[in-house]
Design an enzyme around this catalytic site. Structure first.
Site, PDB file in Angstrom:
ATOM      1  N   TYR A 199       0.811  -1.217   0.000  1.00 57.67           N
ATOM      2  CA  TYR A 199       0.000   0.000   0.000  1.00 57.67           C
ATOM      3  C   TYR A 199       0.846   1.271   0.000  1.00 57.67           C
ATOM      4  CZ  TYR A 199      -4.013  -2.977   1.187  1.00 57.67           C
ATOM      5  OH  TYR A 199      -4.991  -3.929   1.168  1.00 57.67           O
TER       6      TYR A 199
ATOM      7  N   LYS B 150       4.062 -14.616   4.619  1.00 57.90           N
ATOM      8  CA  LYS B 150       4.108 -15.599   3.524  1.00 57.90           C
ATOM      9  C   LYS B 150       5.569 -15.795   3.150  1.00 57.90           C
ATOM     10  CE  LYS B 150       1.959 -18.290   0.532  1.00 57.90           C
ATOM     11  NZ  LYS B 150       1.337 -19.558   0.976  1.00 57.90           N
TER      12      LYS B 150
ATOM     13  N   ASP C   1      -5.022  -6.253   6.356  1.00 59.52           N
ATOM     14  CA  ASP C   1      -6.269  -5.787   5.766  1.00 59.52           C
ATOM     15  C   ASP C   1      -7.223  -6.959   5.527  1.00 59.52           C
ATOM     16  OD1 ASP C   1      -8.211  -4.291   4.540  1.00 59.52           O
ATOM     17  OD2 ASP C   1      -7.030  -3.781   2.780  1.00 59.52           O
TER      18      ASP C   1
ATOM     19  N   ASP D 169     -10.717  -8.410   8.089  1.00 65.99           N
ATOM     20  CA  ASP D 169     -12.093  -8.484   7.580  1.00 65.99           C
ATOM     21  C   ASP D 169     -12.696  -9.859   7.867  1.00 65.99           C
ATOM     22  OD1 ASP D 169     -12.101  -5.905   6.792  1.00 65.99           O
ATOM     23  OD2 ASP D 169     -12.064  -6.276   4.639  1.00 65.99           O
TER      24      ASP D 169
END
Length: 361
Positions: free
Chosen positions: A135, A187, A244, A248
């Site tokens: 981002y 990851k 992010d 959620d």
């Protein structure tokens, strides 16, 4: 004394944050907190009226405040992402709000979508790096709008940025953790550069916190565990994009976006607090939106401003409202948005009066 910049934003933003302001005003009067609020006209209406999203003069003025209380951003009349990038991301980056704090807490058994998992099981916190990663906005196009087009978006991880978010997460786990335990989510088996840095930084930082148990999950594995075994988590630290996504999922297992709250924090500067849900333009102005996340955002702001006991009282009032079904229709009650806010203030007031009575006994 604390100066609060109030940005209601778009859609239901003003309706839901108005309920948080009721709670803050009650505490301000009762406990003489010295909170001062100033409302800022930022969002779709200003953009459509003036073409401005976040003028430099507004940013400069916001520098003089202690915290920002934000409602919601987004409007179907404006190109998707324009307001989000121009307000939310701009504020996060400008004030270097490198911590995104997302509690994943189920407040009512009936809200759990997971079979056999309840309030005792779904209670952990995600600490998301908030200013780096994919981002950061570094990338571009080559041969745009041709058959040979190339688009790049770079994932940025700096040692400074990774170290400081991991340090905060360890300290948060020490102070607020259940065990305490900190899990790093990455990851690293595929992102062998950026997340190798995360692995090395986590291991090195962990040597300073021997009292905090340390754990590691790959991002795909952690999503499965969040659904199957959410009770194994205490505090999770992760990069921007994974934070992010998994928060959620966390919002869904805690009862939906209407219960999810977010703190964008810089411990040394100005922090911003908001409900996670969107602006819901389809129900804006109808006085039916669930304000609980906005009220919990106000509670998180109180915590950050040094009033943890008032944050706890606010959370207790939310639990009380849920237990007595004094909530909006979308989550099983029949109250209006304003009526929920009024009930929460009355609940806090009754609780405090009970405490005072107990002191006299």
């Amino acid at each position: 004394m604390s100066n609060i910049a109030y940005i209601p934003g778009d859609g239901i933003g003003e309706e839901v944050t108005r309920q948080g302001l009721k709670v803050l005003d009650y505490f301000n009067d009762k406990h003489q907190l010295g909170l001062k609020f100033e409302k800022f006209d930022l969002g779709a209406e200003r953009y459509l009226r003036t073409g401005e999203i976040m003028p430099d003069g507004v940013l400069n003025k916001l520098e003089t405040f202690d915290a920002i209380y934000l409602g919601a951003v987004g409007d179907p009349r404006v190109e998707p992402g324009l307001l989000e990038k121009g307000i939310l991301l701009k504020l996060r980056f400008y004030f270097d709000q490198y911590i995104n704090l997302r509690p994943i807490k189920l407040y009512k058994e009936e809200f759990s979508p997971l079979k056999g998992k309840g309030v005792k099981d779904i209670n952990f916190t995600v600490v998301r790096e908030n200013t780096e990663g994919i981002y950061a906005g570094i990338g571009g196009f080559l041969k745009k709008d041709t058959p040979d087009e190339v688009a790049t978006q770079e994932m940025i991880s700096t040692r400074k940025g990774v170290d400081r978010i991991i340090k905060y997460a360890f300290e948060y786990a020490q102070k607020f953790g259940k065990e305490p335990k900190l899990t790093v989510c990455d990851k690293s088996n595929v992102l062998t550069y950026a997340h190798n840095l995360w692995q090395r930084a986590f291991k090195a930082m962990g040597e300073n916190y021997p009292d905090v148990a340390q754990d590691h999950y790959l991002v795909d594995a952690i999503t499965m565990k969040m659904v199957r075994n959410p009770e194994i988590f205490d505090v999770i630290v992760t990069c921007n994009i994974f934070g992010d996504i998994i928060t959620d999922l966390g919002a869904e297992i805690q009862g939906g976006m209407g219960m999810a709250v977010s703190g964008n924090i810089n411990p040394d500067s100005i922090s911003m607090f908001e409900p996670v849900h969107g602006s819901a333009p389809d129900i804006a102005g109808q006085n039916i939106a669930n304000p609980l996340a906005a009220v919990l955002a106000a509670a998180m702001m109180l915590q950050q401003l040094g009033h943890p006991e008032l944050a706890e009282k606010t959370e207790a009032a939310v639990v009380d409202a849920l237990s007595k079904n004094m909530i909006t229709g979308d989550i099983g009650g029949d109250l209006s948005t304003d009526e929920v806010g009024d009930y929460l203030v009355q609940s806090i007031k009754t609780n405090e009066e009970g405490e005072n009575d107990a002191e006299w006994d």
